[in-house]
Design an enzyme around this catalytic site. Structure first.
Site, PDB file in Angstrom:
ATOM      1  N   ARG A 134     -52.192  11.833  47.226  1.00  0.00           N
ATOM      2  CA  ARG A 134     -53.255  10.862  47.505  1.00  0.00           C
ATOM      3  C   ARG A 134     -52.865   9.865  48.575  1.00  0.00           C
ATOM      4  NH1 ARG A 134     -53.977   8.858  41.721  1.00  0.00           N
ATOM      5  NH2 ARG A 134     -52.565  10.504  41.036  1.00  0.00           N
TER       6      ARG A 134
ATOM      7  N   GLU B  51     -45.205   7.729  35.746  1.00  0.00           N
ATOM      8  CA  GLU B  51     -45.784   7.172  34.515  1.00  0.00           C
ATOM      9  C   GLU B  51     -45.913   8.304  33.483  1.00  0.00           C
ATOM     10  OE1 GLU B  51     -49.654   5.507  35.157  1.00  0.00           O
ATOM     11  OE2 GLU B  51     -49.779   4.657  33.144  1.00  0.00           O
TER      12      GLU B  51
HETATM   13  O1  LIG Z   1     -45.472   4.293  40.735  1.00  0.00           O
HETATM   14  P1  LIG Z   1     -45.356   5.607  40.017  1.00  0.00           P
HETATM   15  O2  LIG Z   1     -45.135   5.465  38.562  1.00  0.00           O
HETATM   16  O3  LIG Z   1     -44.374   6.514  40.655  1.00  0.00           O
HETATM   17  O4  LIG Z   1     -46.784   6.324  40.117  1.00  0.00           O
HETATM   18  C1  LIG Z   1     -47.575   6.328  41.271  1.00  0.00           C
HETATM   19  C2  LIG Z   1     -47.732   7.710  41.823  1.00  0.00           C
HETATM   20  O5  LIG Z   1     -48.437   8.544  40.891  1.00  0.00           O
HETATM   21  C3  LIG Z   1     -49.552   9.157  41.536  1.00  0.00           C
HETATM   22  O6  LIG Z   1     -49.218  10.361  42.121  1.00  0.00           O
HETATM   23  P2  LIG Z   1     -49.080  11.730  41.368  1.00  0.00           P
HETATM   24  O7  LIG Z   1     -47.644  12.061  41.242  1.00  0.00           O
HETATM   25  O8  LIG Z   1     -49.915  11.726  40.148  1.00  0.00           O
HETATM   26  O9  LIG Z   1     -49.605  12.773  42.442  1.00  0.00           O
HETATM   27  P3  LIG Z   1     -50.898  13.082  43.326  1.00  0.00           P
HETATM   28  O10 LIG Z   1     -51.006  12.017  44.383  1.00  0.00           O
HETATM   29  O11 LIG Z   1     -50.523  14.397  43.900  1.00  0.00           O
HETATM   30  O12 LIG Z   1     -52.105  13.123  42.421  1.00  0.00           O
HETATM   31  C4  LIG Z   1     -49.915   8.177  42.625  1.00  0.00           C
HETATM   32  O13 LIG Z   1     -50.662   8.794  43.658  1.00  0.00           O
HETATM   33  C5  LIG Z   1     -48.571   7.691  43.093  1.00  0.00           C
HETATM   34  O14 LIG Z   1     -47.993   8.556  44.053  1.00  0.00           O
HETATM   35  N1  LIG Z   2     -53.064   5.040  35.930  1.00  0.00           N
HETATM   36  C1  LIG Z   2     -53.041   5.798  37.018  1.00  0.00           C
HETATM   37  N2  LIG Z   2     -54.200   6.098  37.666  1.00  0.00           N
HETATM   38  C2  LIG Z   2     -54.185   6.865  38.767  1.00  0.00           C
HETATM   39  N3  LIG Z   2     -53.073   7.377  39.295  1.00  0.00           N
HETATM   40  C3  LIG Z   2     -51.897   7.103  38.693  1.00  0.00           C
HETATM   41  N4  LIG Z   2     -50.626   7.441  38.984  1.00  0.00           N
HETATM   42  C4  LIG Z   2     -49.822   6.896  38.052  1.00  0.00           C
HETATM   43  N5  LIG Z   2     -50.526   6.202  37.171  1.00  0.00           N
HETATM   44  C5  LIG Z   2     -51.837   6.307  37.540  1.00  0.00           C
END
Ligand SMILES: O=P(O)(O)OC[C@H]1O[C@H](OP(=O)(O)OP(=O)(O)O)[C@H](O)[C@@H]1O
Ligand SMILES: Nc1ncnc2[nH]cnc12
Length: 170
Positions: A58, A95
């Site tokens: 994202r 998370e």
């Molecule tokens: O601060 P953190 O606890 O590390 O979490 C934040 C990360 O989690 C989500 O990505 P995700 O790994 O879900 O991947 P995506 O962008 O591919 O959906 C979001 O886009 C951040 O990159």
């Molecule tokens: N609560 C949340 N919503 C969307 N993206 C996330 N990535 C980690 N935590 C998230």
């Protein structure tokens, strides 16, 4: 603009207890997407950066248009196994889960000044890993930029020592 009006909240996704902050409702609104892109670009344009690092997946949506606007090098940090050439690799925590992030070794050079972009800051695990990758290349993190910050998850504290910027906080 009230960005909270544009971001959709989904309870218990992807697992129970998580409120998922869904940016698809923000990016489908061209005015909101323009507002967010311009606000992030405005924040980093004064920083004298050489490269914009964007985080899989994202983060690509927000960092890429900023790199285009500011005419900066764009460098993807990707999840394990997606980059074809030689990479630096770092383990990280989420998370909900763990993983490994990678960056091409020739993507940025020693001494470069880097701004990192992602959609959301939660625990800071992803951003911290991205910082480690950039530092393995001998470059310097100038700022970490997010659309959304989940303040209770302590990401800002986990990233102490780095400049953290976010547009909307929960
Ligand atoms: O601060 P953190 O606890 O590390 O979490 C934040 C990360 O989690 C989500 O990505 P995700 O790994 O879900 O991947 P995506 O962008 O591919 O959906 C979001 O886009 C951040 O990159
Ligand atoms: N609560 C949340 N919503 C969307 N993206 C996330 N990535 C980690 N935590 C998230």
């Amino acid at each position: 603009m009230d960005l909270k009006e544009k971001i959709r909240n989904i309870k218990d996704f992807p697992e129970k207890g998580v409120i998922f902050r869904d940016i698809t409702t923000l990016i489908k609104d061209p005015d909101a997407f323009e507002y967010v892109t311009d606000a992030l670009a405005k924040h980093v344009e004064k920083e004298d950066i050489d490269a914009i690092v964007v985080l899989d997946a994202r983060g690509f949506l927000f960092g890429a248009p900023v790199a285009y606007l500011l005419k900066k090098r764009i460098v993807p940090v990707r999840k394990k196994g997606k980059l074809p050439a030689e990479t630096y690799q770092v383990e990280y925590q989420l998370e909900y889960g763990t993983g490994q992030l990678e960056m091409h070794k020739d993507a940025i050079q020693k001494g470069m000044r880097v701004a990192v972009f992602d959609d959301l800051l939660a625990t800071g695990g992803t951003a911290k890993a991205a910082c480690e990758l950039v530092e393995l290349a001998g470059a310097q993190i100038v700022s970490l930029n997010f659309v959304i910050e989940l303040t209770e998850l302590g990401g800002r504290e986990a990233l102490s020592g780095y400049q953290v910027y976010s547009l909307v906080q929960y």
